[in-house]
Structures are given as structure tokens and as C-alpha cells.
Design an enzyme around this catalytic site. Sequence first.
Site, PDB file in Angstrom:
ATOM      1  N   HIS A  74      -2.416  -1.690 -13.063  1.00 51.64           N
ATOM      2  CA  HIS A  74      -1.472  -0.761 -12.451  1.00 51.64           C
ATOM      3  C   HIS A  74      -1.770  -0.663 -10.948  1.00 51.64           C
ATOM      4  O   HIS A  74      -2.926  -0.584 -10.550  1.00 51.64           O
ATOM      5  CB  HIS A  74      -1.628   0.614 -13.127  1.00 51.64           C
TER       6      HIS A  74
ATOM      7  N   HIS B 253       1.243   3.237  -0.826  1.00 53.86           N
ATOM      8  CA  HIS B 253       1.094   4.184  -1.919  1.00 53.86           C
ATOM      9  C   HIS B 253       1.879   5.439  -1.569  1.00 53.86           C
ATOM     10  O   HIS B 253       1.444   6.200  -0.704  1.00 53.86           O
ATOM     11  CB  HIS B 253      -0.385   4.517  -2.124  1.00 53.86           C
TER      12      HIS B 253
END
Length: 289
Positions: free
Chosen positions: A40, A83
Site C-alpha cells: 500500500h 501523500h
Amino acid sequence: MRAFAALALAFAPVALALDCNGHTELCDRKYSNVTFMGAHDSSFVGILPSDNQLESVTKQLSGGIRYLTAQTHPKDDAIELCHTSCILLDAGPLQDYLGDIKAWMDGNPNEVVTLLLTNGDAIDINKFGDAFKAVGLDTYAYTPGAELTMDDWPTLGTMVSNKQRLVVFMDYHADTSKVPWILDEFKYYFETPFDTTDKNFAQCTLDRPQGATADGRMYIVNHFLDIEIFPGVLIPNLADAGTTNSMTSILAQTDLCYGQYKRTPNVVLLDFVSIGDAMKAQNDLNNLG
Ligand SMILES: *[C@@H]1O[C@H](CO)[C@@H](O)[C@H](O)[C@H]1NC(C)=O
């Protein structure tokens, strides 16, 4: 003649011994019937609180991981691996990351790799296509002629021999009329909830696409644990990664899933794949010794 026959015999075992993702047995299995342990947020590598992995993508691949996810956001005119936002964490351009995957695949011709990209900011799909083309990774991309049912998927062996052994999915804003090899994730999969803080992963609920049925879709189990450091602020839980990525914890959730859907998950996504039993669990879920 005899010499030729002997030569042919000598070469026959080589042809028979083709293996796919490290196992002969997997060559005959349809892509839709294989379980992949996935990394992930594979590009967020490091020891910052918002990093998800400890080792580079190349090392993840060398360690046996064949399913990678990555988050994309726009930065200036490029696609960047950030992110949530590029101010928070910027892991560089998508193109560099794709270049690393291309280099690894060049050196490992019997491996089928999957890349699942997120595109929450609706970046133009042609820009993604260009990034793949810039590093030549499009040449490995598997391109189905039409939307596939679960049964239509080729075997890993076929994908390896056709040299179409990179499968690419995108969560939102895929458009196969423009880039035919970037497939619409939610036409093919459902996912369980992500960003859980429940250490027991005591569910296998269909979370996305909302209102969909499990039938006819492969499925992705989000087996990565977050910790809430401030109200509403979640980061990957590194301290508990050993437990989360243990056989016990992974199989407890996949057993629950099997009970619910009567088939094994296609993908189990983990943070910190270099910790714990990812490869052992992958063999176990694929019934490989
Ligand atoms: C593959 O097929 C077998 C036999 O039907 C089934 O038990 C298993 O759960 C399937 N695995 C996946 C990932 O679909």
C-alpha cells in the site's frame, strides 16, 4: 536425426519449467484466481510519520511483492507521488517511479506485476499515458480487448508469454477510450474499508464502490493499520506492523472474508511489507507449499 531428437529432449524440460511469479503452478492460474500481497502506498518510503513503507519499490519487488499501489497528485505540470498533498510528503515524479518498475521488469521476464494508481485530483488520463510511454512501461501493459468478466482473465502464463505482464488500474477518472491499458479499478474490484484503527480487522465489509455487489468482482482487502495521533489525524502504525503483518493477523481477516464471499481475496494490501509474513501468507492463500 538422433542428435536433433536428443537436443529437443534436452531443451524440453526448460520449456516445461516456465514459472510465473516464482511458481510453475501459477502459470496455469487465471489472473483473477491469484492472491497478491500488495504494498500500500508503495512509493512513500522512509521513516517519516506519514511514510508507509521502509524499503524502496525495487526492493519490494525483489522481496516478492507483485502488487503496488501509489497515490498521485498534480505538481506544476507533472504528476507527482504525494501523500494527500505535495506540501506534506512528496516522493518525486510518477515517471521516475515507473522507470524503476520498468528496469526491474526488464530484468525479471517471468513476473506479472500490478500497479494500482489513485487519481483523486482527476489529472488528465493522457498525462498518465505519457508518463508510462516516456519510460517504455506501456510496452508491458496488459490491454484487454473489451471489459473482462472474472472468467475472461488470461492466465499468468499467457501474460508472461505475450509479454503483457503489467496490469494497471486506476481508482477514479480512468478512461480506456483514451488510454486502453489503464483499467477502471471499480469495474473489476471491490475494496474493504481502509484507514482502520481496529487491530483485529474484524470485518470484511464491501466499502467501495458504494452500493455494488461482490458478485463478478475481484476484491482487495485493506489490511493496514493506522493510529490516530491527534483527533482526526491518522498515520500508518509502524509500532504494530509485526503483529498486523503476521500470519495470524492476515489469515484471521482473510478467513473472515472467505466465509463471507466463499473465495479468497485477490489482493491483501499491507503497509511496511518488509516486516512480517507477507510472502508466507501469499503462498498460503494461493495453496502453494
Ligand atoms: C481460486 O479458485 C479456487 C477454486 O475455485 C478457490 O477456492 C479460490 O478461493 C480462488 N482464489 C481466488 C483468489 O479467487
